[in-house]
Design a protein around this motif. Sequence first.
Motif, short mmCIF file in Angstrom:
data_model
loop_
_atom_site.label_atom_id
_atom_site.label_comp_id
_atom_site.label_asym_id
_atom_site.label_seq_id
_atom_site.Cartn_x
_atom_site.Cartn_y
_atom_site.Cartn_z
N SER A 26 34.13 40.06 43.19
CA SER A 26 33.84 39.20 44.34
C SER A 26 34.79 38.01 44.37
O SER A 26 35.29 37.56 43.35
CB SER A 26 32.39 38.72 44.32
OG SER A 26 32.18 37.81 43.27
N LEU A 27 35.00 37.52 45.59
CA LEU A 27 35.83 36.36 45.83
C LEU A 27 35.14 35.52 46.89
O LEU A 27 34.72 36.05 47.93
CB LEU A 27 37.22 36.78 46.33
CG LEU A 27 38.08 35.67 46.94
CD1 LEU A 27 38.56 34.71 45.88
CD2 LEU A 27 39.24 36.27 47.71
N GLU A 28 35.03 34.23 46.63
CA GLU A 28 34.49 33.30 47.61
C GLU A 28 35.47 32.15 47.77
O GLU A 28 35.99 31.63 46.78
CB GLU A 28 33.14 32.75 47.15
CG GLU A 28 32.06 33.79 47.01
CD GLU A 28 30.77 33.20 46.46
OE1 GLU A 28 30.49 32.00 46.71
OE2 GLU A 28 30.05 33.94 45.77
N THR A 29 35.73 31.79 49.01
CA THR A 29 36.55 30.61 49.31
C THR A 29 35.75 29.75 50.29
O THR A 29 36.06 29.68 51.48
CB THR A 29 37.92 31.01 49.91
OG1 THR A 29 37.71 31.74 51.10
CG2 THR A 29 38.72 31.84 48.93
N PRO A 30 34.71 29.08 49.79
CA PRO A 30 33.75 28.40 50.67
C PRO A 30 34.31 27.23 51.46
O PRO A 30 33.73 26.85 52.47
CB PRO A 30 32.65 27.94 49.71
CG PRO A 30 33.32 27.84 48.38
CD PRO A 30 34.37 28.90 48.38
N ASN A 31 35.41 26.67 51.04
CA ASN A 31 35.96 25.50 51.74
C ASN A 31 37.31 25.77 52.39
O ASN A 31 38.11 24.85 52.58
CB ASN A 31 36.04 24.32 50.77
CG ASN A 31 34.67 23.81 50.42
OD1 ASN A 31 33.94 23.32 51.28
ND2 ASN A 31 34.28 23.97 49.17
N LEU A 79 36.05 30.94 43.99
CA LEU A 79 35.26 31.45 42.88
C LEU A 79 35.50 32.96 42.85
O LEU A 79 35.28 33.65 43.85
CB LEU A 79 33.77 31.17 43.10
CG LEU A 79 32.89 31.69 41.97
CD1 LEU A 79 32.17 30.55 41.31
CD2 LEU A 79 31.91 32.69 42.49
N VAL A 80 36.01 33.45 41.73
CA VAL A 80 36.30 34.86 41.56
C VAL A 80 35.47 35.37 40.40
O VAL A 80 35.42 34.74 39.34
CB VAL A 80 37.80 35.10 41.26
CG1 VAL A 80 38.08 36.57 41.00
CG2 VAL A 80 38.67 34.59 42.38
N GLU A 81 34.84 36.53 40.61
CA GLU A 81 34.09 37.16 39.53
C GLU A 81 34.46 38.63 39.47
O GLU A 81 34.46 39.31 40.49
CB GLU A 81 32.59 37.00 39.74
CG GLU A 81 31.79 37.52 38.56
CD GLU A 81 30.33 37.17 38.66
OE1 GLU A 81 29.76 36.84 37.61
OE2 GLU A 81 29.77 37.23 39.76
N VAL A 82 34.80 39.08 38.27
CA VAL A 82 35.17 40.48 38.04
C VAL A 82 34.34 41.00 36.87
O VAL A 82 34.25 40.35 35.83
CB VAL A 82 36.68 40.62 37.73
CG1 VAL A 82 37.02 42.04 37.32
CG2 VAL A 82 37.51 40.20 38.92
N HIS A 83 33.74 42.16 37.07
CA HIS A 83 33.08 42.89 35.99
C HIS A 83 33.92 44.13 35.73
O HIS A 83 33.83 45.11 36.48
CB HIS A 83 31.65 43.27 36.36
CG HIS A 83 30.74 42.10 36.50
ND1 HIS A 83 29.39 42.22 36.53
CD2 HIS A 83 30.99 40.78 36.62
CE1 HIS A 83 28.83 41.04 36.67
NE2 HIS A 83 29.80 40.15 36.72
N GLN A 84 34.75 44.05 34.71
CA GLN A 84 35.65 45.15 34.35
C GLN A 84 34.95 45.98 33.29
O GLN A 84 34.53 45.44 32.27
CB GLN A 84 36.98 44.60 33.83
CG GLN A 84 38.05 45.63 33.68
CD GLN A 84 38.51 46.16 35.03
OE1 GLN A 84 38.79 45.41 35.95
NE2 GLN A 84 38.56 47.46 35.15
N ALA A 85 34.83 47.27 33.52
CA ALA A 85 34.07 48.12 32.62
C ALA A 85 34.93 49.23 32.04
O ALA A 85 35.98 49.58 32.58
CB ALA A 85 32.87 48.71 33.36
#
Length: 157
Positions: A26-31, A79-85
């Motif tokens: 996921s990637l969020e760029t809230p501003n 805000l970047v979140e990665v779940h690498q499996a």
Amino acid sequence: MSETSAEQTEEGVVFDIKKVYTKDISLETPNSPQVFTMEWDPEVNVQLGSETNRLDERFYEVVLSATVTTKLGDRTAYLVEVHQAGIFEITNVEEAELPAVLGSICPGILFPYAREAISDLITRAGFQPMLLSPVNFDALYYQHVVESQAEENGASA
């Protein structure tokens, strides 16, 4: 000339990477777009974690979670979140050594994939490229072991 007998193969340690994949991203760029007009002097926070799921007697799924939060003052730029499996086949490893393999070696294998995904997402979002620094997963794992033992000793005292 050496040959490996079936008996030697059955008794030898097996460590094999069966699959590497992105489980969640996921990637969020809230501003946005306001942050693109601000002076770029970010505060970057990186959080790493891993979890293991035993699939059967031979296969384990290890998920490395990486979260990067970048702020300009009190505004979140991204805000970047990665779940690498990965799915790993692991057999004939001493039971006492298995947690270190799953908690250090496997996340170390997954980290370059997560680092690439994070860098790609940040660049595609219009921000300056970012490459996470290498991580010593051996040191992180052993720090976790020491902290867990200290908690156990504190709880039993």
